[in-house]
Design a protein around this motif. Structure first.
Motif, PDB file in Angstrom:
ATOM      1  N   VAL A  97       0.841  -1.216   0.000  1.00 44.36           N
ATOM      2  CA  VAL A  97       0.000   0.000   0.000  1.00 44.36           C
ATOM      3  C   VAL A  97       0.871   1.259   0.000  1.00 44.36           C
ATOM      4  CG1 VAL A  97      -0.346   0.375   2.506  1.00 44.36           C
ATOM      5  CG2 VAL A  97      -2.188   0.900   0.910  1.00 44.36           C
ATOM      6  N   SER A  98       2.074   1.152   0.560  1.00 46.18           N
ATOM      7  CA  SER A  98       2.946   2.329   0.603  1.00 46.18           C
ATOM      8  C   SER A  98       3.681   2.518  -0.730  1.00 46.18           C
ATOM      9  CB  SER A  98       3.970   2.184   1.732  1.00 46.18           C
ATOM     10  OG  SER A  98       3.313   2.067   2.971  1.00 46.18           O
ATOM     11  N   LEU A  99       3.864   1.408  -1.421  1.00 41.80           N
ATOM     12  CA  LEU A  99       4.632   1.426  -2.673  1.00 41.80           C
ATOM     13  C   LEU A  99       3.764   1.758  -3.884  1.00 41.80           C
ATOM     14  CD1 LEU A  99       7.532   0.627  -3.491  1.00 41.80           C
ATOM     15  CD2 LEU A  99       6.727  -1.728  -3.724  1.00 41.80           C
ATOM     16  N   ILE A 100       2.567   1.191  -3.882  1.00 45.00           N
ATOM     17  CA  ILE A 100       1.750   1.252  -5.107  1.00 45.00           C
ATOM     18  C   ILE A 100       0.790   2.435  -5.041  1.00 45.00           C
ATOM     19  CG2 ILE A 100       0.029   0.022  -6.485  1.00 45.00           C
ATOM     20  CD1 ILE A 100       1.118  -2.588  -5.188  1.00 45.00           C
ATOM     21  N   SER A 101       0.941   3.344  -5.965  1.00 43.09           N
ATOM     22  CA  SER A 101      -0.051   4.418  -6.105  1.00 43.09           C
ATOM     23  C   SER A 101      -1.106   3.925  -7.087  1.00 43.09           C
ATOM     24  CB  SER A 101       0.593   5.683  -6.672  1.00 43.09           C
ATOM     25  OG  SER A 101       1.444   6.252  -5.711  1.00 43.09           O
ATOM     26  N   PRO A 102      -2.330   4.405  -6.930  1.00 49.24           N
ATOM     27  CA  PRO A 102      -3.380   3.947  -7.840  1.00 49.24           C
ATOM     28  C   PRO A 102      -2.936   4.076  -9.295  1.00 49.24           C
ATOM     29  CG  PRO A 102      -4.321   5.218  -6.057  1.00 49.24           C
ATOM     30  CD  PRO A 102      -2.833   5.308  -5.895  1.00 49.24           C
ATOM     31  N   GLY A 103      -3.149   3.027 -10.041  1.00 48.03           N
ATOM     32  CA  GLY A 103      -2.800   3.018 -11.463  1.00 48.03           C
ATOM     33  C   GLY A 103      -1.427   2.438 -11.744  1.00 48.03           C
ATOM     34  N   ASP A 104      -0.579   2.287 -10.735  1.00 43.93           N
ATOM     35  CA  ASP A 104       0.754   1.707 -10.973  1.00 43.93           C
ATOM     36  C   ASP A 104       0.614   0.269 -11.463  1.00 43.93           C
ATOM     37  OD1 ASP A 104       2.136   3.932 -10.176  1.00 43.93           O
ATOM     38  OD2 ASP A 104       2.709   3.129  -8.197  1.00 43.93           O
ATOM     39  N   ALA A 122      -2.438  -6.151  -3.970  1.00 48.16           N
ATOM     40  CA  ALA A 122      -1.954  -5.083  -4.869  1.00 48.16           C
ATOM     41  C   ALA A 122      -3.130  -4.417  -5.582  1.00 48.16           C
ATOM     42  CB  ALA A 122      -0.957  -5.649  -5.865  1.00 48.16           C
ATOM     43  N   GLN A 123      -4.115  -5.226  -5.943  1.00 50.61           N
ATOM     44  CA  GLN A 123      -5.292  -4.678  -6.622  1.00 50.61           C
ATOM     45  C   GLN A 123      -6.069  -3.739  -5.692  1.00 50.61           C
ATOM     46  OE1 GLN A 123      -7.688  -7.804  -8.215  1.00 50.61           O
ATOM     47  NE2 GLN A 123      -8.025  -6.546 -10.043  1.00 50.61           N
ATOM     48  N   ARG A 124      -6.222  -4.166  -4.429  1.00 48.55           N
ATOM     49  CA  ARG A 124      -6.939  -3.305  -3.465  1.00 48.55           C
ATOM     50  C   ARG A 124      -6.183  -2.007  -3.197  1.00 48.55           C
ATOM     51  NH1 ARG A 124     -10.713  -6.212   0.614  1.00 48.55           N
ATOM     52  NH2 ARG A 124     -11.082  -8.186  -0.434  1.00 48.55           N
ATOM     53  N   CYS A 125      -4.859  -2.021  -3.463  1.00 46.42           N
ATOM     54  CA  CYS A 125      -4.078  -0.784  -3.308  1.00 46.42           C
ATOM     55  C   CYS A 125      -4.250   0.112  -4.525  1.00 46.42           C
ATOM     56  CB  CYS A 125      -2.597  -1.103  -3.151  1.00 46.42           C
ATOM     57  SG  CYS A 125      -2.217  -2.102  -1.724  1.00 46.42           S
ATOM     58  N   GLN A 151       7.054  -7.424 -21.515  1.00 44.98           N
ATOM     59  CA  GLN A 151       5.709  -7.299 -22.087  1.00 44.98           C
ATOM     60  C   GLN A 151       4.843  -6.297 -21.303  1.00 44.98           C
ATOM     61  OE1 GLN A 151       3.548 -11.003 -22.143  1.00 44.98           O
ATOM     62  NE2 GLN A 151       1.674 -10.027 -22.911  1.00 44.98           N
ATOM     63  N   HIS A 152       4.895  -6.382 -19.959  1.00 45.03           N
ATOM     64  CA  HIS A 152       3.929  -5.596 -19.169  1.00 45.03           C
ATOM     65  C   HIS A 152       4.489  -4.280 -18.635  1.00 45.03           C
ATOM     66  CE1 HIS A 152       1.026  -8.861 -19.325  1.00 45.03           C
ATOM     67  NE2 HIS A 152       1.984  -9.708 -18.993  1.00 45.03           N
ATOM     68  N   ARG A 153       5.796  -4.117 -18.645  1.00 42.73           N
ATOM     69  CA  ARG A 153       6.452  -2.887 -18.178  1.00 42.73           C
ATOM     70  C   ARG A 153       5.922  -2.429 -16.813  1.00 42.73           C
ATOM     71  NH1 ARG A 153      10.021  -1.780 -20.905  1.00 42.73           N
ATOM     72  NH2 ARG A 153      10.291  -2.402 -23.056  1.00 42.73           N
ATOM     73  N   PRO A 154       6.012  -3.285 -15.793  1.00 46.66           N
ATOM     74  CA  PRO A 154       5.471  -2.897 -14.490  1.00 46.66           C
ATOM     75  C   PRO A 154       6.369  -1.920 -13.752  1.00 46.66           C
ATOM     76  CG  PRO A 154       6.591  -4.981 -14.308  1.00 46.66           C
ATOM     77  CD  PRO A 154       6.668  -4.587 -15.764  1.00 46.66           C
ATOM     78  N   ARG A 155       5.796  -1.247 -12.759  1.00 46.95           N
ATOM     79  CA  ARG A 155       6.603  -0.428 -11.843  1.00 46.95           C
ATOM     80  C   ARG A 155       7.183  -1.320 -10.750  1.00 46.95           C
ATOM     81  NH1 ARG A 155       5.573   4.888  -8.266  1.00 46.95           N
ATOM     82  NH2 ARG A 155       7.702   5.608  -8.594  1.00 46.95           N
ATOM     83  N   ALA A 156       6.399  -2.336 -10.363  1.00 51.09           N
ATOM     84  CA  ALA A 156       6.856  -3.230  -9.289  1.00 51.09           C
ATOM     85  C   ALA A 156       6.534  -4.671  -9.644  1.00 51.09           C
ATOM     86  CB  ALA A 156       6.157  -2.861  -7.982  1.00 51.09           C
ATOM     87  N   LEU A 157       7.375  -5.560  -9.110  1.00 53.88           N
ATOM     88  CA  LEU A 157       7.138  -6.993  -9.258  1.00 53.88           C
ATOM     89  C   LEU A 157       7.001  -7.574  -7.856  1.00 53.88           C
ATOM     90  CD1 LEU A 157       8.490  -9.416 -11.766  1.00 53.88           C
ATOM     91  CD2 LEU A 157       8.949 -10.006  -9.408  1.00 53.88           C
ATOM     92  N   ALA A 158       5.933  -8.341  -7.625  1.00 58.42           N
ATOM     93  CA  ALA A 158       5.707  -8.934  -6.295  1.00 58.42           C
ATOM     94  C   ALA A 158       5.677 -10.452  -6.449  1.00 58.42           C
ATOM     95  CB  ALA A 158       4.391  -8.435  -5.716  1.00 58.42           C
ATOM     96  N   ILE A 159       6.474 -11.124  -5.621  1.00 56.79           N
ATOM     97  CA  ILE A 159       6.599 -12.581  -5.783  1.00 56.79           C
ATOM     98  C   ILE A 159       6.899 -13.221  -4.429  1.00 56.79           C
ATOM     99  CG2 ILE A 159       9.103 -12.470  -6.335  1.00 56.79           C
ATOM    100  CD1 ILE A 159       8.512 -14.697  -8.468  1.00 56.79           C
ATOM    101  N   CYS A 160       6.455 -14.475  -4.252  1.00 57.93           N
ATOM    102  CA  CYS A 160       6.777 -15.226  -3.037  1.00 57.93           C
ATOM    103  C   CYS A 160       8.129 -15.909  -3.218  1.00 57.93           C
ATOM    104  CB  CYS A 160       5.768 -16.343  -2.803  1.00 57.93           C
ATOM    105  SG  CYS A 160       4.121 -15.779  -2.410  1.00 57.93           S
ATOM    106  N   GLN A 161       8.874 -16.021  -2.114  1.00 63.46           N
ATOM    107  CA  GLN A 161      10.057 -16.885  -2.176  1.00 63.46           C
ATOM    108  C   GLN A 161       9.601 -18.335  -2.063  1.00 63.46           C
ATOM    109  OE1 GLN A 161      13.107 -16.704   0.920  1.00 63.46           O
ATOM    110  NE2 GLN A 161      14.646 -17.415  -0.538  1.00 63.46           N
TER     111      GLN A 161
END
Ligand SMILES: Cc1ncc(COP(=O)(O)O)c(C=O)c1O
Length: 445
Positions: A97-104, A122-125, A151-161
């Protein structure tokens, strides 16, 4: 019970208002599911330590110690390494929630239930989510992740170890460099792996990580250690809006969109954990004591010794299960060392086995979710529970339980195979700390 109040008036009440409530006295259990696991008694003792005021210098000194301990656990120099109060998903939410601004745009490679959870949060953020999915029981090759980033050019990538739902561990050593090449912020959910698998945060160029206590750290759920670096600080501080009523003199708000949660606002949490000690929430002091003890215990054993103990238990358990004629779930090259998935044999009701293991042996093992519901059991060997005798008890109990359910495994084969793994390890590493238990506490006072 109030005057005239009868149980029939409160059908939802379990007796709390209508009867006597006895002392807490839970049945003794060995928790060998995917977490929570049986707590280390030293952590239970820490939990009962007397409270201090949150700005008492003795307490803020403990806060600083916790920051230092978790820097060592995360193998990072990140200044901002602290606890978020709440279960592991509190840490996930605080970072996202601190990292993702709406639309990121956020890319989530999903290889189990917890990848879906990252998408959901991430979607709820307000994030615009792109995801790629690997079949449950497998993980991604780094070039698949890089192709998705292109392909998607994201601002952030979120993944589980490690995704406990499938028991698979995603190799992360190349992902940080890939993210840097494409200017993507990398967030890792290490809830199920911190303390059980190597996670050199700085070396692997991971920007933000969160975890929980209730798995390899041998603590209770309810505190989430997190760490993040300057790339994240820059984003978060640009969104900084301190709540009215505590704003310091000369305060200037950031230009960015305010962080949508007050509780999980990392900008305000940095002020609370930093020298300014700007008031925010009331720190969950008992959980801080627990988190401190959890980290201290792992570091007293040593990170490498702790990882090796988890690997050895995994070899012993998988060797035992296989010798019993059971089939392991998923790509074994990418199995988490602290949780093992095993297919429920045809004709056996998985839930009956779990119930009998609990009733007859006091051992809890897990089932799974989604496509794996009813298909696999998950057996955890993490933290305090990751010991030779527990692996052997579990295998012996499972063999007897399966027999009760009409499935005959070769008698004694599981326990013998696991013992052989432990014996071989002891012979090949003579003089090293015994592989059967967490090392005794060698931390100087
Ligand atoms: C990989 C992973 N992420 C997140 C969570 C959620 O943790 P919590 O239930 O502590 O909020 C879990 C819990 O099992 C997990 O295994």
């Amino acid at each position: 019970m109030g005057p005239g109040l009868r149980q029939a008036d409160l059908p939802w009440d379990d007796g709390a208002m209508t009867g006597e409530i006895g002392e807490l006295n839970p049945p003794p259990r060995l928790l060998m599911g995917p977490g929570p696991i049986t707590c280390d008694p030293r952590v239970l003792r820490a939990l009962s330590t007397q409270l201090l005021g949150q700005f008492d210098p003795a307490f803020t000194a403990y806060m600083n110690e916790v920051m230092g301990l978790y820097r060592r656990l995360y193998q990072t120099e990140n200044r901002w390494t602290f606890l978020v109060d709440g279960t592991a998903r509190a840490g996930i939410e605080a970072i996202l929630v601190s990292l993702i601004s709406p639309g990121d745009r956020v890319l989530v490679p999903i290889f189990g239930r917890f990848g879906h959870l990252l998408c959901e949060i991430a979607q709820r953020c307000g994030g615009a989510i792109s995801s790629i999915e690997a079949e449950w029981g497998t993980v991604f090759a780094p070039d698949q992740i890089e192709a998705a980033i292109r392909q998607h050019r994201p601002r952030a990538l979120a993944i589980c170890q490690g995704d406990t739902s499938t028991t698979m561990a995603q190799p992360l050593d190349e992902i940080g460099a890939i993210c840097r090449r494409h200017d993507v912020i990398l967030y890792v959910d290490a809830t199920a792996t911190l303390g059980g698998m190597d996670l050199p945060v700085d070396r692997w160029q991971i920007d933000a990580v969160s975890a929980g206590l209730q798995k390899c750290l041998s603590g209770p759920p309810g505190s989430s250690p997190i760490t993040f670096n300057q790339r994240v600080i820059d984003i978060v501080n640009a969104r900084k809006h301190v709540e009215a009523g505590i704003r310091p003199a000369g305060y200037v708000a950031g230009n960015g969109v305010p962080i949508q949660s007050n509780y999980f606002d990392l900008a305000m949490l940095m002020d609370y954990w930093g020298e300014s000690r700007l008031n925010h929430h009331t720190e969950a002091a008992s959980m801080l004591y627990a988190a401190r003890e959890c980290a201290r215990i792992v570091l007293a054993e040593g990170l490498d010794a702790c990882f090796a103990r988890h690997r050895l238990a995994s070899q012993a358990l998988t060797g035992g299960l296989t010798a019993m004629g059971l089939t392991l779930f998923g790509d074994q090259a990418h199995k988490m060392p602290n949780v093992t998935g095993v297919l429920i044999p045809g004709g056996v009701d998985g839930e009956t086995v779990r119930r009998l293991m609990l009733e007859d042996f006091g051992i809890e093992i897990g089932s799974s979710f989604g496509p794996l519901k009813g298909r696999i059991w998950r057996i955890g060997t993490m933290g305090y529970v990751c010991r030779k005798e527990n692996v052997l008890h579990c295998l012996g109990a499972l063999e007897a339980t399966l027999r009760q359910c009409g499935l005959r495994a070769p008698p004694g084969a599981g326990v013998d195979a696991a013992l052989a793994v432990y014996r071989t390890a002891a012979v090949s590493a003579p003089g090293s700390p015994p592989a059967n238990a967490p090392a005794t506490d060698r931390t100087p006072a």
